[in-house]
Scaffold this active site. Sequence first.
Site, short mmCIF file in Angstrom:
data_model
loop_
_atom_site.label_atom_id
_atom_site.label_comp_id
_atom_site.label_asym_id
_atom_site.label_seq_id
_atom_site.Cartn_x
_atom_site.Cartn_y
_atom_site.Cartn_z
N GLU A 41 0.83 -1.21 0.00
CA GLU A 41 0.00 0.00 0.00
C GLU A 41 0.87 1.26 0.00
OE1 GLU A 41 -3.09 0.15 -0.57
OE2 GLU A 41 -3.41 -2.01 -0.47
N GLN A 46 0.56 6.80 -5.60
CA GLN A 46 1.10 7.64 -6.68
C GLN A 46 1.94 6.88 -7.69
OE1 GLN A 46 0.23 10.84 -6.81
NE2 GLN A 46 -0.48 11.26 -4.76
N THR A 47 1.88 5.53 -7.69
CA THR A 47 2.77 4.76 -8.55
C THR A 47 2.01 3.61 -9.21
OG1 THR A 47 4.52 5.24 -6.94
CG2 THR A 47 5.02 3.62 -8.65
N LEU A 84 11.26 5.13 -6.71
CA LEU A 84 9.81 5.20 -6.49
C LEU A 84 9.35 6.62 -6.19
CD1 LEU A 84 9.03 2.01 -4.33
CD2 LEU A 84 8.20 2.52 -6.64
N GLY A 85 10.26 7.49 -5.77
CA GLY A 85 9.88 8.87 -5.46
C GLY A 85 9.17 8.98 -4.13
N TYR A 86 8.80 10.23 -3.76
CA TYR A 86 8.11 10.48 -2.49
C TYR A 86 8.86 9.79 -1.36
CZ TYR A 86 4.44 11.89 -5.73
OH TYR A 86 3.75 12.48 -6.75
N TYR A 124 -6.75 5.78 4.67
CA TYR A 124 -6.80 4.78 3.61
C TYR A 124 -5.96 3.55 3.98
CZ TYR A 124 -5.85 2.05 -0.42
OH TYR A 124 -5.71 0.97 -1.25
N ASP A 142 -9.97 5.62 -1.99
CA ASP A 142 -8.87 6.15 -2.79
C ASP A 142 -9.45 6.66 -4.10
OD1 ASP A 142 -9.41 3.90 -4.29
OD2 ASP A 142 -7.33 3.28 -4.47
N CYS A 203 -18.31 0.52 -19.65
CA CYS A 203 -19.59 0.33 -18.96
C CYS A 203 -20.32 -0.94 -19.41
CB CYS A 203 -20.49 1.55 -19.19
SG CYS A 203 -19.81 3.09 -18.52
N CYS A 206 -19.31 -3.68 -17.16
CA CYS A 206 -19.37 -3.42 -15.72
C CYS A 206 -20.45 -4.27 -15.06
CB CYS A 206 -19.66 -1.94 -15.46
SG CYS A 206 -19.77 -1.53 -13.70
N CYS A 212 -26.09 1.63 -11.91
CA CYS A 212 -25.26 2.84 -11.94
C CYS A 212 -26.09 4.05 -12.35
CB CYS A 212 -24.09 2.65 -12.90
SG CYS A 212 -23.01 4.09 -13.00
#
Length: 375
Positions: A41, A46-47, A84-86, A124, A142, A203, A206, A212
Amino acid sequence: MPITPETARSLRRELVRWFARARRDLPWRRTRDPYAVWISEAMLQQTRVEVVIPYYLRFLERFPDVAVLANAPEEEVLAAWSGLGYYRRAKSLQLAARAVLERHGGRFPSDRDALLALPGIGPYTAGAIASIAFDRSEPLVDGNVVRVLARLFGRDVAPDSAAGRAEFWTLARELVPGKGAGDWNQALMELGALVCTPRDPACVRCPLSDSCEAFRLGRVAELPRKKSRPAAVPVELLVLAASDGERWLLERRPPEGRMAGMWQLPTVELAASGGLLFPTRKPRSLREGDTLCTIRHTITCHRIRATVKRAVLTAAVPAPPLAWVPRAALAEMALTGMTRKCLTAILAPPGKRSPARSPAPSNRSSPSPPKRPRA
């Protein structure tokens, strides 16, 4: 569409049945170990999934449990995270691992409040760990979940507003089952990743299209309401590549701020963001030469264009924060993602050098890189 007990049961039944058929075989779905769930997680924020998989497998091989991660040198943790950044996420992981060791004897708590008390774990992630690893009846929200719920219930509210966040968390809480919460939460995210996508949602495939509201009203493309985004900030950088054949000259970033403590090729900011990311003066001991390549990179809203030039160290010994690093040691160092990209481009055969672009941040579970965070 109101959420009656019968409506909730029907939605769960249809979606979980679909998930059993359509779910992707991802490595973190083969375990209920809370530590492994937590690592996945953290990485998926962001990846993209395809980027995370090799990092996840290598990270767990190097740091197989909380105790190993808690006691590892920070430099090794940052090196395993490099690309991975951050990078604050990696530091928070180690702080949380130490807290689990000290407060809970090395065993992850299953209670949401105890999870939220750990460094770097928000609502989250707490919901994900509690529901997936412990089957606690906890919701999660999310980007994928927001998109599915906004369309399913026709909610036209800005998801990044206080009212929007409260509304989508309330919906998620009303829908989460007493048992099987982990499968339900993952099914919601998987639907958003594979079917109810930001652009061109499928759709017709789905399992919830009959229920929906957005599909019924022809508003699928309008929902969820688009988030307000900060304007992109252009940044021009000069990257100096000095090597004596066996070593590369690197500089260590300050211990505080963005990418704290990471290693990079000496970098100077030429224009645009006022030295917020990089220094604006190059070291006096470096003399620049010819241009090797141009790199494009993204850090949050900063759109970076970096000109990489050959450089020569004019001093006999580099002064901190500069240091010579053996080429063989680079793979184990905590290099910034942009530095890895620069080195890859520099070392490519001359005819194959081209501007490299960093992977755009995207919805974590999306199979393609949509222009929005995580999944």
